[in-house]
Design a protein around this motif. Structure first.
Motif: not given
Length: 602
Positions: A571-579
């Motif tokens: 899952r891609l999230a703004e200002q966070h690395p892929p999880r």
């Protein structure tokens, strides 16, 4: 089910094997199966709607030239396609079906040796097409002279190979030494690599189990089935009209027309059979014209020329009309018959038969009750048995009706197709069926195939073409090694799109993608600008959150690279690395079709 049926053409003549293959193909398609009937040597000729593909593999001209000259073993595939043109093959081979086995010994041995023979290039072309275009779940060979193909088909496609047994021993037994011994040895070696054989009767199954050196349990008996439309009961005999004896088969010594003519001569003076006539129909090759001329001369000398008629080759409508014009039909073969299709066709029209008591005939007569047996190669005994039916029309009609009833119950095309399909499904089985011919060196895939460490065959592959562009090459015009990683990525993206997904997806919960955490490639050959590569993708392992891919990259059937990568669903999230996150069940179910191993805990 995706099926490729490789059928040997017969140089422009109607032959029992071609008719069988075409009828079976049509019946399997009628059941809803995805089948390609692919000719080899020459185009197929059949008296029903032709089910075969236009393209011919192992074209007879190329096969012959590659046997005779090393030059033609290295010509470009495009040049070979010109020589495989169906019209050219028809012209070059029509009327030449009577070639003696003694002239073909070296070619027969070479063909049976498959990838070790002089037609290796033809096998490479076939396997490349099977992998990149056809992608079958099972491959069926129309006769055992094609078993040289089995090893490479099974090794590179990891699918079962089935082979029909259709009288090849008659040809092989006429080979001269040393080719006879070499061919028998090659046939036994390659037969061990076929998953299952099909014989049309128990007689031939027993005989060929010993001939091939294979267990009898590997030979399935599936009788030939006729397309019954058009066949019907002939009218009751008008006793005021002279009786008609018939012969329907290829006109050649092996089929025994001369024996029937001798029996006819003996019966022609019988006062109980005034005006008895003999009619014959079937293919006549150039090499057998003198045989028929001798028969004409003998009958003319006996004053019987006007009571014998050879009507030539007949199409389906002509065949049925011919059979329905007969009172009794006989094909007194010299050899032990393996099929007997013309006997089934006669019975389908209510015409009783008299046949020699050898080969498949005793089994057919016992099962259909459609006629009588007589001692083989004995014109006197043949004449006596024919007379019993010709002078007793009521008895002959009883045999004819019994035979026709048996054909409708046991020898129709749908039943043949259902039994064949059941065999295919049993052989295809689960995707983790072990291949008995795997070697340890195959684990990583010498030709780029992905296999697990236990030697289990991978499931179906996804194929994608990639062209080598100018910017992919180095100063020497050879594709740079980094280009292969792009080909792998491009194929992965095409694969996901084909399943209805994408490398970047959105839903109400956010954005998702497939970053790679591992990638590698082993190189085994060079490719150049404008080459078109076939990239075959399979999934080595499907985890809860990750996919391990394997890539087999080939050019015109030649392995050039074997790659691998691991992608994680994130899952891609703004200002966070892929999880990393679990692969959705619907997506996992689609991916599983291409997967050898599933570990939902990973």
């Amino acid at each position: 089910m995706k099926i490729v049926y490789l059928a040997a053409g017969a140089a422009g003549m109607y032959c029992g094997s071609c008719l069988h293959d075409n009828t079976l193909a049509a019946a399997l398609r009628a059941l809803g199966e995805d089948l390609l009937l692919v000719p080899t040597y020459t185009p197929l000729r059949t008296d029903e709607e032709n089910q075969s593909q236009q393209r011919v593999f192992y074209g007879g001209i190329n096969v012959y030239l590659q046997q005779k000259s090393a030059l033609f073993r290295h010509t470009p595939w495009l040049m070979d396609r010109l020589l495989d043109a169906p019209a050219l093959l028809d012209w070059a081979t029509r009327g030449r079906a009577s070639t003696e086995a003694e002239q073909l010994g070296d070619l027969t041995v070479s063909m049976l040796r498959g990838e070790e023979g002089r037609q290796r290039k033809e096998l490479q072309k076939l396997v490349h097409w099977l992998r990149s275009a056809a992608r079958p779940e099972v491959v069926h060979l129309s006769n055992s002279m094609l078993v040289g193909m089995a090893r490479e088909i099974r090794r590179q496609l990891r699918v079962p190979v089935v082979c029909t047994l259709s009288g090849e021993d008659i040809f092989l037994e006429r080979l001269a030494e040393p080719h006879y011994t070499q061919a028998r040895a090659a046939l036994r070696e390659r037969a061990a690599e076929v998953d299952a054989f099909v014989a049309l009767n128990a007689y031939y199954a027993e005989m060929m189990a010993d001939y091939l050196g294979v267990p009898r349990a590997r030979i399935e008996v599936i009788p030939h089935g006729l397309k019954l439309a058009g066949h019907g009961l002939r009218p009751s005999r008008d006793r005021s009209v002279p009786a008609t004896l018939g012969y329907f088969a290829r006109v050649c010594p092996d089929k025994g027309l001369h024996l029937l003519v001798e029996a006819f001569r003996r019966l022609s003076g019988d006062p109980a059979l005034p005006g008895l006539r003999l009619r014959a129909a079937g293919y006549l090759g150039e090499g057998d014209r003198s045989y028929l001329e001798r028969i004409h001369d003998e009958l003319a000398a006996a004053g019987l020329a006007d009571r014998f008629e050879y009507v030539g080759e007949v199409d389906r409508a002509g065949k049925i009309a011919f059979l329905q014009s007969l009172d009794v039909m006989s094909v007194p073969t010299i050899y032990r018959e393996s099929k007997g299709i013309s006997i089934l066709e006669s019975l389908a029209n209510g015409v009783p038969v008299v046949v020699p008591a050898h080969g498949a005939f005793p089994e057919l007569i016992e099962d259909t009750q459609g006629g009588r047996l007589c001692p083989p190669n004995d014109p006197d005994a043949l004449a006596a048995t024919l007379r019993e039916l010709l002078v007793d029309p009521a008895r002959a009609e009883q045999y004819g009706r019994q035979g026709q009833r048996a054909i409708h119950e046991k020898y129709h095309d749908r039943l043949m197709a259902e039994r064949t399909l059941a065999l295919y499904r049993r052989l295809a089985g689960p995707q983790t069926t072990k291949s008995p011919t795997l070697a340890a060196a195959d684990w990583v895939g010498l030709r780029g195939e992905a296999l697990d460490r236990e030697g289990f065959a991978m499931p179906q592959a996804f194929h994608h073409p990639c062209r080598v562009e100018w910017h992919d090459t180095d100063a020497a015009g050879i594709a740079h090694f980094t280009s292969f990683f792009r080909y792998m990525e491009e194929t992965e993206h095409a694969f996901l799109r084909a399943l209805g997904f994408s490398v970047l997806m959105h839903d109400d919960s956010g954005r998702y993608s497939w970053p790679r955490v591992s990638v590698g490639c082993d190189f085994s050959g060079a490719v150049r600008f404008d080459d078109v590569l076939d990239v075959a993708l399979t999934i080595e392992r499907l985890g809860e959150k990750s996919v391990s891919y394997r890539f087999a990259i080939t050019h015109e059937g030649r392995a050039v690279a074997a790659g691998r990568s691991v992608a994680v669903y994130c899952r891609l999230a703004e200002q966070h690395p892929p999880r990393s996150t679990p692969i959705p069940p619907a997506m996992a179910a689609q991916l599983a079709r291409y997967t050898a191993e599933t570990d939902r805990d990973a």
